[in-house]
Design a protein around this motif. Structure first.
Motif, mmCIF file in Angstrom:
data_model
loop_
_atom_site.group_PDB
_atom_site.id
_atom_site.type_symbol
_atom_site.label_atom_id
_atom_site.label_comp_id
_atom_site.label_asym_id
_atom_site.label_seq_id
_atom_site.Cartn_x
_atom_site.Cartn_y
_atom_site.Cartn_z
ATOM 1 N N GLY A 252 0.753 -1.195 -0.108
ATOM 2 C CA GLY A 252 0.112 -0.042 0.138
ATOM 3 C C GLY A 252 0.852 1.328 -0.045
ATOM 4 N N ARG A 253 2.048 1.220 -0.125
ATOM 5 C CA ARG A 253 2.824 2.211 0.128
ATOM 6 C C ARG A 253 2.542 3.325 -1.254
ATOM 7 N N ASP A 254 2.404 4.633 -0.872
ATOM 8 C CA ASP A 254 2.148 5.702 -1.789
ATOM 9 C C ASP A 254 3.653 6.261 -2.359
ATOM 10 N N LEU A 255 3.904 5.896 -3.791
ATOM 11 C CA LEU A 255 5.085 6.172 -4.129
ATOM 12 C C LEU A 255 5.538 7.512 -4.142
ATOM 13 N N GLY A 256 4.461 8.369 -4.350
ATOM 14 C CA GLY A 256 4.661 10.030 -4.414
ATOM 15 C C GLY A 256 5.150 10.326 -3.240
ATOM 16 N N ARG A 257 4.417 10.104 -2.269
ATOM 17 C CA ARG A 257 4.788 10.410 -0.785
ATOM 18 C C ARG A 257 6.152 10.121 -0.427
ATOM 19 N N TYR B 117 -1.058 21.980 -8.706
ATOM 20 C CA TYR B 117 -1.251 22.644 -9.940
ATOM 21 C C TYR B 117 -2.549 23.634 -9.867
ATOM 22 N N GLY B 118 -1.850 24.898 -10.566
ATOM 23 C CA GLY B 118 -2.931 25.786 -10.491
ATOM 24 C C GLY B 118 -3.875 26.333 -9.240
ATOM 25 N N GLY B 119 -2.962 26.138 -8.157
ATOM 26 C CA GLY B 119 -3.634 26.509 -6.999
ATOM 27 C C GLY B 119 -4.735 25.548 -6.334
ATOM 28 N N ASN B 120 -4.875 24.545 -6.895
ATOM 29 C CA ASN B 120 -6.118 23.561 -6.832
ATOM 30 C C ASN B 120 -5.601 22.468 -5.917
ATOM 31 N N PRO B 121 -5.631 22.497 -4.538
ATOM 32 C CA PRO B 121 -4.990 21.423 -3.761
ATOM 33 C C PRO B 121 -5.710 20.239 -4.087
ATOM 34 N N PHE B 122 -4.678 19.005 -4.192
ATOM 35 C CA PHE B 122 -5.115 17.677 -4.403
ATOM 36 C C PHE B 122 -5.510 16.928 -3.170
ATOM 37 N N GLN B 123 -6.019 15.710 -3.155
ATOM 38 C CA GLN B 123 -6.857 15.354 -1.775
ATOM 39 C C GLN B 123 -5.893 14.800 -0.799
ATOM 40 N N ARG B 124 -4.486 14.437 -1.102
ATOM 41 C CA ARG B 124 -3.696 13.972 -0.367
ATOM 42 C C ARG B 124 -2.526 15.093 0.188
ATOM 43 N N VAL B 125 -2.846 16.436 -0.105
ATOM 44 C CA VAL B 125 -2.006 17.215 -0.130
ATOM 45 C C VAL B 125 -1.467 17.412 1.360
ATOM 46 N N ARG B 126 -2.333 17.138 2.349
ATOM 47 C CA ARG B 126 -1.911 17.426 3.760
ATOM 48 C C ARG B 126 -1.062 16.459 4.225
ATOM 49 N N SER B 127 -1.061 15.012 3.704
ATOM 50 C CA SER B 127 -0.095 14.297 3.850
ATOM 51 C C SER B 127 1.263 14.344 3.356
ATOM 52 N N PHE B 128 1.298 14.865 2.193
ATOM 53 C CA PHE B 128 2.513 14.859 1.388
ATOM 54 C C PHE B 128 3.072 16.230 1.871
ATOM 55 N N ARG B 129 2.505 17.424 2.497
ATOM 56 C CA ARG B 129 3.120 18.237 2.832
ATOM 57 C C ARG B 129 3.753 18.114 4.346
ATOM 58 N N HIS B 130 3.011 17.144 5.007
ATOM 59 C CA HIS B 130 3.473 16.838 6.168
ATOM 60 C C HIS B 130 5.221 15.950 5.890
ATOM 61 N N ALA B 131 5.040 15.032 5.013
ATOM 62 C CA ALA B 131 6.226 14.312 4.562
ATOM 63 C C ALA B 131 7.343 15.301 4.139
#
Length: 242
Positions: free
Chosen positions: A187-192, A205-219
């Motif tokens: 289940g590992r998220d490769l982007g994260r 992109y374009g100032g439109n946050p994606f759904q997993r943005v909070r988790s990615f920013r934490h990483a």
């Protein structure tokens, strides 16, 4: 008197059995898994009612993106729907989920895959939410290491799950599928993972946050604080020309 004591004892016994049964039912209710729900929307509603996404006592959100039981059929709800009361309406359009196998790593944020049971049998996939140093059209600092990191995460033959994001376009201007990529075995998220290792930055992109943005920013914060990857090699500049 003995008769009254006997009746009192029977009453206590009945109450005890009732409490035991109630306790057992509560324990069962608190131990739910995805197979207990007929569709993803039902699972998401229950997940939110139990404090999701900040709390997940039943472990319904395997990849920590705020969406429970993503493999269940729709109707579906995204992580941002439903508020705190477990309501919410089915999400339209819904995320597409595609089983696939990696055939090649193009660079740190792009893969080639062979898909199973999808409209196409092959896709170029641009991972949602990340940006790595450029390898083509002018080599940038950290590009080769970012590509090598992705190669280590998903060498050819790796089974993955592709998940589109209804808040984003399905394809970019180059015809690449925009998707999250999770390894099926764990289940590992490769982007994260790329962000956590310091070889990618968060890309909205374009100032439109994606759904997993909070988790990615934490990483990303953790990678920067630990001086990993580009933060160390290139001083944090993900597009420094070589």
């Amino acid at each position: 008197m003995r008769f009254l004591l006997g009746l009192f004892g029977v009453a206590l016994l009945v109450i005890g059995v009732s409490l035991t049964e109630t306790g057992s039912e509560s324990a069962r209710a608190a131990d739910r898994d995805c197979s207990d729900f007929s569709n993803q929307a039902a699972a998401q509603s229950y997940f939110i009612s139990k404090g999701g996404p900040s709390s997940d006592p039943d472990r319904l959100d395997a990849d920590g993106d705020g969406v429970a039981c993503e493999d269940l059929p729709c109707p579906c709800m995204t992580g941002g729907e439903g508020g705190g009361g477990g309501g919410g309406k089915p999400n339209k359009p819904r995320a597409q989920r595609i089983r696939a196998k990696v055939t090649d790593v193009t660079d740190g944020d792009t893969l080639k895959v062979r898909a199973f049971g999808a409209k196409r049998d092959r896709y170029d996939v641009r991972l949602i939410g990340i940006d790595t140093p450029e390898k083509f059209g002018g080599l940038e600092c950290g590009a080769r290491k970012a590509s090598a990191s992705m190669q280590n995460l998903a060498p050819g033959g790796t089974r993955v799950k592709l998940t589109t994001d209804p808040s984003q376009d399905t394809f970019d201007r180059y015809g690449r599928l925009l998707a999250y990529v999770n390894r099926r075995r764990d289940g590992r998220d490769l982007g994260r993972a790329q962000i956590a290792s310091g070889w990618a930055k968060v890309y909205v992109y374009g100032g439109n946050p994606f759904q997993r943005v909070r988790s990615f920013r934490h990483a990303a914060r953790a990678a920067r604080n630990a001086d990993r990857g580009v933060w160390d090699l290139c001083g944090g500049d993900f597009h420094e020309p070589i």
